[in-house]
Motif scaffolding. Sequence first.
Motif, PDB file in Angstrom:
ATOM      1  N   HIS A   1      38.022  48.101  48.611  1.00  0.00           N
ATOM      2  CA  HIS A   1      38.466  49.052  47.345  1.00  0.00           C
ATOM      3  C   HIS A   1      39.287  50.148  47.932  1.00  0.00           C
ATOM      4  O   HIS A   1      39.045  50.543  48.942  1.00  0.00           O
ATOM      5  CB  HIS A   1      37.986  49.766  46.182  1.00  0.00           C
ATOM      6  CG  HIS A   1      37.456  48.065  45.841  1.00  0.00           C
ATOM      7  ND1 HIS A   1      37.443  47.669  44.953  1.00  0.00           N
ATOM      8  CD2 HIS A   1      35.844  48.408  45.926  1.00  0.00           C
ATOM      9  CE1 HIS A   1      36.720  46.746  44.739  1.00  0.00           C
ATOM     10  NE2 HIS A   1      35.324  46.825  44.754  1.00  0.00           N
TER      11      HIS A   1
ATOM     12  N   GLU B   1      41.569  45.851  49.330  1.00  0.00           N
ATOM     13  CA  GLU B   1      41.768  45.030  48.011  1.00  0.00           C
ATOM     14  C   GLU B   1      42.333  45.975  46.550  1.00  0.00           C
ATOM     15  O   GLU B   1      41.277  47.951  46.828  1.00  0.00           O
ATOM     16  CB  GLU B   1      40.326  44.978  47.246  1.00  0.00           C
ATOM     17  CG  GLU B   1      39.847  44.786  45.531  1.00  0.00           C
ATOM     18  CD  GLU B   1      39.287  43.640  45.385  1.00  0.00           C
ATOM     19  OE1 GLU B   1      37.775  43.819  45.544  1.00  0.00           O
ATOM     20  OE2 GLU B   1      39.061  42.788  44.303  1.00  0.00           O
TER      21      GLU B   1
ATOM     22  N   HIS C   1      33.800  43.560  51.097  1.00  0.00           N
ATOM     23  CA  HIS C   1      33.011  45.020  51.083  1.00  0.00           C
ATOM     24  C   HIS C   1      32.487  45.866  51.793  1.00  0.00           C
ATOM     25  O   HIS C   1      30.976  45.126  52.022  1.00  0.00           O
ATOM     26  CB  HIS C   1      32.187  45.456  49.240  1.00  0.00           C
ATOM     27  CG  HIS C   1      33.691  44.635  48.543  1.00  0.00           C
ATOM     28  ND1 HIS C   1      35.407  46.152  48.428  1.00  0.00           N
ATOM     29  CD2 HIS C   1      34.120  44.298  47.653  1.00  0.00           C
ATOM     30  CE1 HIS C   1      35.725  45.485  47.329  1.00  0.00           C
ATOM     31  NE2 HIS C   1      35.234  44.233  46.987  1.00  0.00           N
TER      32      HIS C   1
ATOM     33  N   HIS D   1      36.335  37.791  50.954  1.00  0.00           N
ATOM     34  CA  HIS D   1      35.989  38.590  50.357  1.00  0.00           C
ATOM     35  C   HIS D   1      34.714  39.649  49.649  1.00  0.00           C
ATOM     36  O   HIS D   1      34.014  39.302  49.783  1.00  0.00           O
ATOM     37  CB  HIS D   1      36.741  38.568  48.785  1.00  0.00           C
ATOM     38  CG  HIS D   1      36.499  39.449  47.725  1.00  0.00           C
ATOM     39  ND1 HIS D   1      37.400  39.072  46.336  1.00  0.00           N
ATOM     40  CD2 HIS D   1      36.464  40.837  47.443  1.00  0.00           C
ATOM     41  CE1 HIS D   1      37.006  40.043  45.946  1.00  0.00           C
ATOM     42  NE2 HIS D   1      36.673  41.436  46.659  1.00  0.00           N
TER      43      HIS D   1
HETATM   44 FE    FE Z   1      36.447  42.902  45.679  1.00  0.00          FE
END
Ligand code: FE
Length: 279
Positions: free
Chosen positions: A40, A65, A10, A8
């Motif tokens: 995202h 995500e 970003h 996970h």
């Molecule tokens: Fe996240």
Amino acid sequence: MSAYIDLHVHTTASDGTFTPAGAVALAEQIGLAAIAITDHDTASGVAEACAAGEKYGVEVVPGIEISVDYHGEGVHILGYFIDPASEALGRLLEWVALERRMRNEKIAEAMNSDGLDVSMKKMQMKYPNAVIGRPHFAAELVALGLVESVAEGFEKYLSPGGRYYRKREYIPIDMAFDIIHQSGGKAVFAHPYQYGFSPEELDKLTFELAGRGVVGIECIYSGYSPEQSAALMRLADKYALCPTGGSDFHGSRKPWISMGTGTGDMHVPMEMLSELKKA
Ligand code: FE
Ligand code: AMP
Ligand code: ZN
Ligand code: FE
């Protein structure tokens, strides 16, 4: 010694502060065997990260995500192994981008009418190619001296009830899963404790998600205690889901979270990725 991973992460493609290649370089530096790029609402960082993965010898899992609508709440779903070039995914993300842009305009207008020098034009110049969201507005509040940190910006202004909070529409849940599946992805329920559900509600939601084709649940996550992770592992077991884990690394936008180790001693074993591949 077993190999560790982080599923996970970003990047600057959404609201992280490391470029996709930079995130992979960091993973190599800290000795991770694999990371998943899970920005995202966009997979635009995946290609760069995969290329960097080849260079640094780190396995890069393409991911995304997305926030799906669960009775008006935004529940986060991670889509792993998606094809970034998928047409169905592209159409979905266009819709999400439009919706997000309209919401962002409202936030910028609200700040502007309070006399703050914030505009979408400025934001887009400052964050080219990023999925602009509340974290970027929180950073503006910091830059303008209204708050001391992004976290405080969220707390005081950008959370539900806050002066600059504006709701956005989330993707209908079935549509989200259809598209993740059409683009070759596997859906995983992200950070189950971040929504404020009671244990009963969480159980019900997990049951519903499993029925809709979710194959995994994020059991290891920054800040989750061993007890919390164990409870999630039991939930995974109950609904035959793969346990997964990741830090939700955002670089300096969430400085308390480190890649690979979360808020301190988080460790995600490689086996979790191997099992997810089989799911
Ligand atoms: Fe996240
Ligand atoms: P948005 O999708 O633009 O509404 O922004 C939501 C994103 O803001 C989440 O996915 C998180 O990455 C981030 N976020 C939410 N709450 C906080 C918080 N308290 N502090 C920092 N970032 C947050
Ligand atoms: Zn984020
Ligand atoms: Fe999330």
